[in-house]
Design a protein around this motif. Structure first.
Motif, short mmCIF file in Angstrom:
data_model
loop_
_atom_site.label_atom_id
_atom_site.label_comp_id
_atom_site.label_asym_id
_atom_site.label_seq_id
_atom_site.Cartn_x
_atom_site.Cartn_y
_atom_site.Cartn_z
N ALA A 62 0.84 -1.19 0.00
CA ALA A 62 0.00 0.00 0.00
C ALA A 62 0.88 1.25 0.00
N ASN A 64 0.30 4.73 0.62
CA ASN A 64 -0.64 5.75 1.11
C ASN A 64 0.01 6.64 2.16
N THR A 68 2.36 10.75 -0.96
CA THR A 68 1.52 10.43 -2.13
C THR A 68 0.64 11.61 -2.55
N THR A 69 0.39 12.54 -1.64
CA THR A 69 -0.41 13.70 -2.02
C THR A 69 0.38 14.70 -2.85
#
Length: 414
Positions: A62, A64, A68-69
């Motif tokens: 994953a 996240n 990642t933004t």
């Protein structure tokens, strides 16, 4: 007793072996100097490897994390990044241990890239890597001036590395240009992959030439690539093997002394320096520089660093890290050679505290004239001790406090 003047010889020993500028309770350099920086870089490399294996072992990783933004890292980069960074940092750790400037420059960039991986996944196993990276990077920047050694590749090493690069470039461009004559070779990535596995003689068989021209081209890659790789291994690994063999016989190389700081350099080995090493014990690191191989062999196991070389050679003194030493003791049994050693020492580091042992009283002023900060004449001191002791003027220990460095006139001992 408080008004008794301090003896100059005592001050000499204290100035050289117990510098007054040290921190009384915590030696900050022991926690933030070059050595801890190299060790922490190695620890980061190990944590990166463990984190990379953890990412590879997960069926579904994953991505996240907070990064990642801002940046969308490809999944293969995150999966394999930790292991790849670990191998790179392993090589850089060796370079930093040898004080190479290039290794420091590359490490500062690699650390910035490495910190992105745990921020992309932000799993519990990533936290140690993130913390250790953030701790190590400021130390790396703080100690940038201590990694000042050039790469110093020999001509044959430069030629061998250039040959490998040339073969890879030749093979990649050629394979891509002949991609229609190979099975499963469609992109530049396929071309690089084919060249690497061919040079490494792995040959998985997934990409194969189907025409005579492609086969002859593959054969040329095998011949040129294996030849260049063999020469490079000999040129790059050979010196390291020689270094280890030399160490086994009691000789330390310059690269193994590069992390020494605040140590004492002893130039030459004689009757005085033999007693000096026993007096120092484990209180400070010592480097003994002597051209006598028999002396080097006899000092094995004594807990001192040994460098075989000419104490009057400035290049050898630089290898012994005179520039970062706390003091230098010149004390073989040859006054003429020791005078030259003092001159060479002051040429390398004019500000270093230098103490010389003169075997003959008439040479004391010569040592002072060439820059020795303090000159001790052990034979004269021993004679004066014998004379005062036989006259019953006190024990040997108590008489030592009244002996200066210049027996001709105690008032001039300073």
């Amino acid at each position: 007793m408080d008004n008794v003047p301090e003896d100059p010889s005592d001050r000499t020993l204290e100035d050289v072996f117990y510098p007054a500028d040290r921190v009384p309770f915590v030696e900050w350099d022991e926690l933030s100097g070059a050595k801890p920086t190299v060790v922490l870089t190695g620890v980061v490399a190990l944590l990166a490897f463990v984190t990379g294996l953890s990412n590879l072992s997960q069926a579904s990783l994953a991505i996240n994390g907070p990064l990642t933004t801002v940046v969308d890292l490809p999944l293969p980069v995150v999966r394999f990044g930790g292991v790849l960074f670990a191998f790179v940092l392993g090589i850089l750790t060796v370079g930093l241990q040898r004080r190479k400037r290039l290794a420091w420059r590359v490490a500062t960039v690699v650390f910035l890239g490495l910190v992105l991986l745990p921020l992309a996944t932000f799993q519990p196993t990533d936290i140690p890597l993130l913390v250790m990276t953030l701790v190590t990077y400021p130390l790396l920047v703080r100690n940038r001036h201590r990694f000042d050694q050039s790469l110093d590749l020999s001509p044959i090493q430069i030629a061998s590395l250039s040959a490998i690069f040339g073969v890879i470039l030749y093979g990649t461009v050629g394979a891509y240009g002949l991609r229609g004559q190979f099975l499963e070779l469609d992109s530049w990535g396929d071309a690089v992959y084919y060249v690497i596995v061919t040079i490494a003689t792995v040959g998985y068989g997934d990409i194969t030439p189907v025409t005579a021209e492609a086969r002859w081209f593959s054969l040329s890659i095998i011949l040129f690539g294996t030849g260049a790789f063999t020469v490079a291994v000999g040129a790059l690994i050979g010196p390291a093997i020689e270094s280890r063999m030399a160490t086994a016989f009691g000789v330390m190389t310059a690269s193994e002394l590069t992390l020494l700081e605040d140590h004492v350099v002893v130039l030459g080995y004689g009757d005085v320096t033999a007693s000096l090493l026993k007096e120092l014990g484990d209180e400070t690191e010592v480097v003994v520089v002597t051209p006598d191989e028999e002396t080097v062999a006899s000092l094995q196991g004594e807990g001192v660093n040994l460098l075989t070389g000419d104490p009057t050679d400035e290049a050898v003194l630089k290898d012994a890290r005179v520039g970062t030493a706390s003091g230098v003791v010149v004390g073989s049994n040859d006054d003429a050679r020791d005078v030259l050693a003092v001159i060479a020492t002051k040429n390398v580091n004019p500000n270093i505290r230098t103490v010389a042992a003169a075997t003959d009283q008439k040479h004391v002023e010569k040592f002072r004239a060439v820059g020795a900060d303090e000159v001790i004449n052990p034979r004269s001191i021993g004679g004066r001790l014998l004379g005062q002791s036989v006259l019953g003027r006190g024990s040997t220990e108590s008489l030592l406090t009244g002996i200066g460095t210049d027996d001709s006139d105690p008032a001039n001992s300073e």
